[in-house]
Design an enzyme around this catalytic site. Structure first.
Site, mmCIF file in Angstrom:
data_model
loop_
_atom_site.group_PDB
_atom_site.id
_atom_site.type_symbol
_atom_site.label_atom_id
_atom_site.label_comp_id
_atom_site.label_asym_id
_atom_site.label_seq_id
_atom_site.Cartn_x
_atom_site.Cartn_y
_atom_site.Cartn_z
ATOM 1 N N ARG A 1 45.402 32.717 42.375
ATOM 2 C CA ARG A 1 44.225 34.382 42.862
ATOM 3 C C ARG A 1 42.724 33.372 43.426
ATOM 4 N NH1 ARG A 1 42.491 35.406 37.301
ATOM 5 N NH2 ARG A 1 44.452 34.898 36.111
ATOM 6 N N TYR B 1 55.215 30.480 46.519
ATOM 7 C CA TYR B 1 55.463 32.268 45.690
ATOM 8 C C TYR B 1 54.680 32.816 47.357
ATOM 9 C CZ TYR B 1 53.366 31.144 41.271
ATOM 10 O OH TYR B 1 53.587 30.469 39.780
ATOM 11 N N ASP C 1 51.532 36.424 36.119
ATOM 12 C CA ASP C 1 50.760 37.611 35.117
ATOM 13 C C ASP C 1 51.297 39.359 35.526
ATOM 14 O OD1 ASP C 1 48.309 36.264 35.143
ATOM 15 O OD2 ASP C 1 47.824 36.634 36.848
ATOM 16 N N ASP D 1 41.465 39.246 41.701
ATOM 17 C CA ASP D 1 42.344 39.891 41.612
ATOM 18 C C ASP D 1 41.645 41.836 42.625
ATOM 19 O OD1 ASP D 1 42.461 39.927 39.294
ATOM 20 O OD2 ASP D 1 44.036 39.690 39.106
#
Length: 236
Positions: free
Chosen positions: A187, A81, A53, A95
């Protein structure tokens, strides 16, 4: 395979074919990285192995020319991540890209509660893709529907969260490291963690550090990439 490390990227032949590790900057879409490379290097064939993103940073594997055949093999690798989750809030996009739609108290949440909830989101689990995503349903992209205030039923998908580790804890923010299979929406994990805790949560920052054995520390940043491209006479 990608044999080059950051300090040894030289004699790149983008047209013939390269697989390159890129550290995607904040506010760049994955497509923008591809677009800029195509434009500056004068190549037609290029793609990436796993979207990030715009608000996420970190490792993006770019393949050009004949190396685009390797994209699928990179997509199948485990992704790692790091990032932060903000407790006590909910947003439609899960988010910070959309306005807060709900706020709840979080002062009662303990580190033990967070670790327990994170453990429950580890292993083979079913995950419902978010409305704010690039998934298409009946030819329509979900995020376009979401921006119009529409919600449609999405089928859950099986994913594998190999590790969901809480690395730091300062309410309302918690830091994490997650290793997972392809197709995992971090998310959504943040949102589901908030639901398990009963206070809500949103993903507030995200960085992809690894894809399989490849690490962001070995990646070129955008300035490095453009410098490499500009050093090739035939693309000037």
């Amino acid at each position: 395979m990608i044999t080059n490390k950051k300090d040894s990227y030289s004699d790149l032949n983008f047209v013939s074919g390269e697989s390159i590790l890129i550290d995607k900057p904040l506010n760049w879409s994955s497509f923008k990285v591809i677009y800029e490379l195509r434009k500056k290097a004068g190549i037609k064939k290029a793609g990436h192995a796993g979207t990030l993103d715009p608000k996420a940073t970190g490792l993006l594997i770019i393949c050009t020319g004949k190396k685009t055949k390797e994209i699928t093999s990179f997509q199948d690798l485990t992704k790692t991540y790091t990032g932060t989750i903000l407790l006590g809030k909910k947003t439609p996009s899960m988010d910070m890209e959309t306005e807060v739609s709900e706020e709840n108290p979080y002062d009662h949440i303990t580190k033990e509660m967070i670790n327990k909830s994170a453990a429950e989101l580890t292993g083979l689990i079913l995950q419902v893709p978010p409305m704010y995503s690039a998934i298409k349903l009946n030819g329509k992209t979900l995020y376009n529907l979401a921006r119009k205030g529409k919600t449609v039923v999405r089928e859950p998908r099986e994913i594998n969260v190999y590790e969901f580790k809480i690395t730091d804890y300062t309410l309302p923010e918690i830091h994490f490291e997650i290793s997972c299979s392809k197709g995992t929406y971090i998310r959504v994990l943040a949102h589901d963690l908030g639901d398990k805790l009963g206070c809500g949560a949103v993903l507030s920052s995200l960085r992809r550090t690894k894809i399989g054995e490849y690490h962001v520390d070995d990646a070129l940043n955008i300035a490095d990439l453009i410098q490499k491209v500009n050093a090739i006479p035939e693309v000037l």
